[in-house]
Design an enzyme around this catalytic site. Structure first.
Site: not given
Ligand code: UD1
Length: 439
Positions: A327, A118, A419, A123, A22-23
């Site tokens: 995850d 969420c 999903r 996030r 998915k990701n």
């Molecule tokens: C992706 C995955 C999700 C997985 C996560 C961590 C997808 C669609 N989803 O989510 O399943 O659980 O990686 O492996 O690929 N953060 C900030 N600022 C930012 C971006 C992130 O503070 O601009 C923080 C987030 O709040 C979180 C952490 O960084 O606490 C990790 O986020 P991130 O690695 O970006 O996860 P996603 O890409 O949203």
């Protein structure tokens, strides 16, 4: 509303084939915005998030079709007309934010709804936006939308006539140090940088295999990305990307889910289309616990056999790849609930990822939350109960709990599970589980 009804106690046995990730699929679909001509993606999982991404891309004008029986997506983005991703779609699926980098790169501007928090945490997207800024864009927050626009222009050097003619303003390569190895930020910045002028370096980049898959796809389209799989990704901007045919990698979280299902109640489960090296520390951690795992790398197969010895409690700390994946944290919690002694899980990635705990406790688990730690005391058995899936992985964890619980477990709000898992109930049924989806 659909629910899963599970009668616990069956032993699982047989083979299961892991679907496309998915990701990875969602990001590669978004990345196709950058390419001229047609992109054909294979091994795309038939899950609700993919349907939402199809909707996002067709809303902005892509010509896209998804054949769920062949798992093939065909995309042509030559006639994209808009650079706006509306709230209705972004709120439905946070990964919609991944169209921002490609749209900014292509149109020089993008308007995208801010996803908001969420069920697993707040996030933020500040790192994505900071990256865009470093590449020469200016971000403005208005009415719940981020409007990002390239300021100065480094005009295109060739007289090409294809998609690149749309570049009114181009991003400019830069060295970007991420405060945290965010996957989303790494992906968005990497995609935006592909068509920027000059070189971009992303330091402290995320290293998940799905990011490598996205980079490999972009390179197949003509991008120049090196340092793939390291924490310093280098992108040399090119004038144009061209659509290609690409096969999405297998889903490592689905793989981990079936490994834990096998550890919980499997006799022998052969997990096909599973890549050990993509699992980071996860498989090693399970072996330390005493789970009987065999890696048949050459066949892309992982085998889980019933363990002859007692499993041991463990300390688990979630971290970016190759650390233990957040995850799979709710999912391994179910296994730890059944192991005598005390286990501790520390969640370091999302602040709110223990929403499943009250539901597991209602099934007889003994888990206490203390800040970002879960202290789990193993119990003799879980008992079936009606429970609620608060998010995708929490939902999968409850399904696994239902497989080993006494009596019947009913899982509500399964739209979260649909999903991200393709044919989850069918795959479990094929292994011998008593699970039905009731509408
Ligand atoms: C992706 C995955 C999700 C997985 C996560 C961590 C997808 C669609 N989803 O989510 O399943 O659980 O990686 O492996 O690929 N953060 C900030 N600022 C930012 C971006 C992130 O503070 O601009 C923080 C987030 O709040 C979180 C952490 O960084 O606490 C990790 O986020 P991130 O690695 O970006 O996860 P996603 O890409 O949203």
């Amino acid at each position: 509303m659909a629910k899963f009804v599970i009668k616990g106690g069956n032993q699982l046995n047989g083979k299961v084939k892991i679907s496309g990730a998915k990701n990875s699929a969602l990001k590669i679909m978004a990345a196709s915005i950058l390419a001229t001509g047609t992109t054909i993606l294979k091994n795309v999982p038939a899950i609700d998030d993919v349907i939402t991404m199809v909707e996002v891309l067709s809303t902005i004008g892509a010509d896209i079709s998804f054949n769920s029986s062949t798992n093939e997506v065909k995309i042509n983005c030559d006639n994209i007309k808009t650079f706006e991703a509306p709230y209705e779609l972004v709120r439905k699926m946070r990964a919609s934010i991944l169209v921002a980098g490609p749209l900014l790169s292509r149109f020089g501007e993008v308007k995208i709804a801010i996803p908001g928090g969420c069920n697993i945490g707040s996030r933020q997207i500040d790192l994505h936006l900071k990256g865009f800024e470093m590449l020469g864009a200016q971000n403005k927050l208005e009415h719940g939308y981020i409007y990002s626009k390239v300021l100065s222009s480094a005009s295109s050097s060739s007289g090409h006539t294809s998609i690149s003619k749309n570049f009114k303003r181009k991003l400019k390569g830069a060295e970007i140090n991420l405060e945290f190895p965010s996957r989303g930020a790494t992906e968005n910045i990497m995609m935006a940088a592909c068509l920027a002028t000059g070189k971009t370096i992303i330091n402290n980049a995320a290293k998940e295999p799905e990011i490598n898959d996205l980079a490999n796809f972009l390179n197949k389209c003509g991008a120049k990305i090196t340092g793939i799989g390291t924490d310093s990704i280098v992108i040399e901007g090119v004038e144009e990307l061209k659509g290609c045919e690409y096969t999405v990698m297998p889903d490592s979280i689905e793989t981990g889910t079936f490994i834990i299902a096998g550890a919980l109640c499997g006799k022998k489960i052969e997990i096909n289309n599973a890549i050990w090296d993509n699992m980071g520390i996860f498989c090693q951690k399970l072996k330390d616990i005493g789970v009987n795992l065999i890696n048949k790398d050459a066949d892309k197969t992982i085998i889980v056999k019933k363990s002859k010895t007692l499993l041991k409690p463990a300390y688990i700390s979630t971290l970016p790849f190759p650390g233990f994946p957040t995850d799979l944290q709710p999912i391994i919690a179910v296994l730890l609930c059944t192991i005598p002694g005390i286990s501790v899980i520390t969640e370091n990635v999302f602040e709110n990822r223990f929403m499943y705990v009250d539901e597991l406790n209602r099934m007889g688990a003994n888990i206490r939350i203390d800040g970002h730690h879960a202290v789990i005391t193993g119990v003799n058995k879980l008992s079936g109960a009606p429970v609620n899936a608060s998010d995708l992985r929490a939902g999968a964890a409850l399904v696994l709990a239902g497989l080993i619980a006494d009596g019947t477990t009913e899982i509500y709000d399964i739209h979260h599970i649909l999903r991200g898992y393709e044919n989850f109930d069918k795959k479990l049924r094929n292994l011998g589980a008593d699970i039905v989806k009731v509408n």
